[in-house]
Design an enzyme around this catalytic site. Sequence first.
Site, short mmCIF file in Angstrom:
data_model
loop_
_atom_site.label_atom_id
_atom_site.label_comp_id
_atom_site.label_asym_id
_atom_site.label_seq_id
_atom_site.Cartn_x
_atom_site.Cartn_y
_atom_site.Cartn_z
N GLU A 1 -8.04 -5.43 5.44
CA GLU A 1 -7.92 -5.14 3.76
C GLU A 1 -6.73 -5.82 3.26
O GLU A 1 -6.81 -6.28 2.20
CB GLU A 1 -7.74 -3.72 3.64
CG GLU A 1 -9.07 -3.12 3.85
CD GLU A 1 -8.96 -1.47 4.36
OE1 GLU A 1 -9.06 -0.59 3.34
OE2 GLU A 1 -8.40 -0.85 5.35
N ARG B 1 -2.63 -2.21 -3.63
CA ARG B 1 -3.91 -1.52 -3.32
C ARG B 1 -3.56 -0.41 -4.09
O ARG B 1 -2.93 0.67 -4.12
CB ARG B 1 -4.12 -0.93 -1.78
CG ARG B 1 -5.05 -0.11 -1.65
CD ARG B 1 -5.11 0.23 -0.03
NE ARG B 1 -6.38 0.84 0.18
CZ ARG B 1 -6.98 1.20 1.27
NH1 ARG B 1 -5.94 1.40 2.40
NH2 ARG B 1 -8.12 1.80 1.59
N HIS C 1 -13.26 2.47 -0.11
CA HIS C 1 -13.02 1.29 0.94
C HIS C 1 -13.82 0.10 0.59
O HIS C 1 -14.34 -0.80 1.44
CB HIS C 1 -14.10 1.71 2.48
CG HIS C 1 -13.50 2.74 3.10
ND1 HIS C 1 -14.12 3.82 3.87
CD2 HIS C 1 -12.10 2.96 3.39
CE1 HIS C 1 -13.26 4.32 4.74
NE2 HIS C 1 -11.95 4.03 4.22
N ARG D 1 -13.02 15.14 7.34
CA ARG D 1 -14.10 15.38 6.33
C ARG D 1 -15.34 15.65 6.77
O ARG D 1 -15.84 14.99 7.68
CB ARG D 1 -13.92 14.36 5.28
CG ARG D 1 -12.58 13.90 4.44
CD ARG D 1 -12.74 12.89 3.43
NE ARG D 1 -11.44 12.44 3.08
CZ ARG D 1 -11.13 11.15 3.03
NH1 ARG D 1 -11.82 10.21 3.64
NH2 ARG D 1 -9.86 10.83 2.42
N ASN E 1 0.85 -1.20 0.11
CA ASN E 1 -0.03 0.01 -0.09
C ASN E 1 0.65 1.08 -0.11
O ASN E 1 1.45 1.51 1.08
CB ASN E 1 -0.82 0.06 1.29
CG ASN E 1 -1.86 1.23 1.45
OD1 ASN E 1 -1.84 1.93 0.49
ND2 ASN E 1 -2.76 1.08 2.37
#
Length: 400
Positions: free
Chosen positions: A386, A91, A180, A241, A7
């Site tokens: 993940e 990823r 996601h 956010r 990643n």
Amino acid sequence: MKILVINAGSSSIKYQFIDMESETLLAKGLVERIGETAASQLTHKANGTATEIKKPLENHAQGLELVLATLVDEKIGVIKDLNEISAIGHRVLHGAEKYNSAVLIDDEVIQDIKDNIPLGPLHMPANLLGIEACQEVMPNTKNVAVFDTAFHSSMPDYAYMYAVPYKWYEDYRVRKYGFHGTSHEYIANETARVMGKDVKDLKIISCHLGNGASICAVKNGKCLDTSMGFTPLEGLVMGTRCGDIDPAVLEYVMDKTGMNINEMLNALNKKSGLLGLSELSNDMRDVARTAQEGNKKSELAINKFVHVVKKYIGSYAAIMNGVDAIAFSAGTGENRDDIREKIMKDFEYLGVDFDFEANKNFVRGENFKISKDSSKVAVYIIPTDEEMSIARQTKEIVEK
Ligand code: ADP
């Protein structure tokens, strides 16, 4: 088969090295501050010990070389030969409309990732650096791209389209993509597994509540809708956010303050959410602690966060014509019983019989049921993984 999962960030490489026969983690680590040669370093964890290695790293290829040298190191390594790495799974943030599953990386995929940089200007160039570093350092090893958007490609058009002029979609592919996805897919499959059912027979609401946060309605194993949008800015209140907001606010505040659009987007992405409301922190731990100490803005931030999660759960139950299971995951979802309790309160109308005691006494890091056996809707904590999901998809692709 052993798979390396990468990643890559703009100045970092996170990695996990997984033995797929037993699905066990052999090693994991983080290369940080690539490009800042005086400060760059690797933290490597294997066999229960963590090792820090400081070394000047000018670019991602040098970072990856250090990772590989560490994996075969006599003392702290876990393999004898780099040939033991069967494939590398990457990823990748954005697969746009073309990629609805993981894919073996070739020149066309690289070109598509380059073409899609405008859809993810922060992450995509970094993801590309990670892939190119692997191709340079290990030219004979297969690379697989696993896209964060792919799982959401099953959304119907009425879920992914915005009700704006149709031409914006035709000309510029403006639509909801969702993110996601790797995590939601893992959470949904794992929820079905612990329930002893086939995911194809279930309606699941997957709540990935981390610093970035999103919810996904998974009907019969497929994403029906998700809260993030064209970018990860839409949906829930997140660490920094704003989530859902009336777009008219932008022009109004820009007019009042003289901010330009970049400053505005920076404020909505980096200075809003829990941080914006609490004026203290983006971290749920800090916000929850100060709320408990009586800080009204922190309390508001928590209440707003919970309120929006509840709204999404209710609306996703509505569009799926019911729900069989609700799963909580990621930093806040896995670790904060207080937030889970606030969210799950008042869902009796939906058939939830929440187990407040089990929720408090959950075992960290494990799949854990937090609804009573009598509950019509099962509620679980499902720690997301993940990397394992990326490794599984990579294995599947290279075995084909
Ligand atoms: P991301 O991967 O999006 O950066 P995480 O999934 O790590 O985020 O989630 C970060 C959030 O989870 C933070 O708000 C933090 O407060 C909360 N969190 C993470 N770990 C813990 C923990 N052990 N206990 C309580 N809260 C935690």
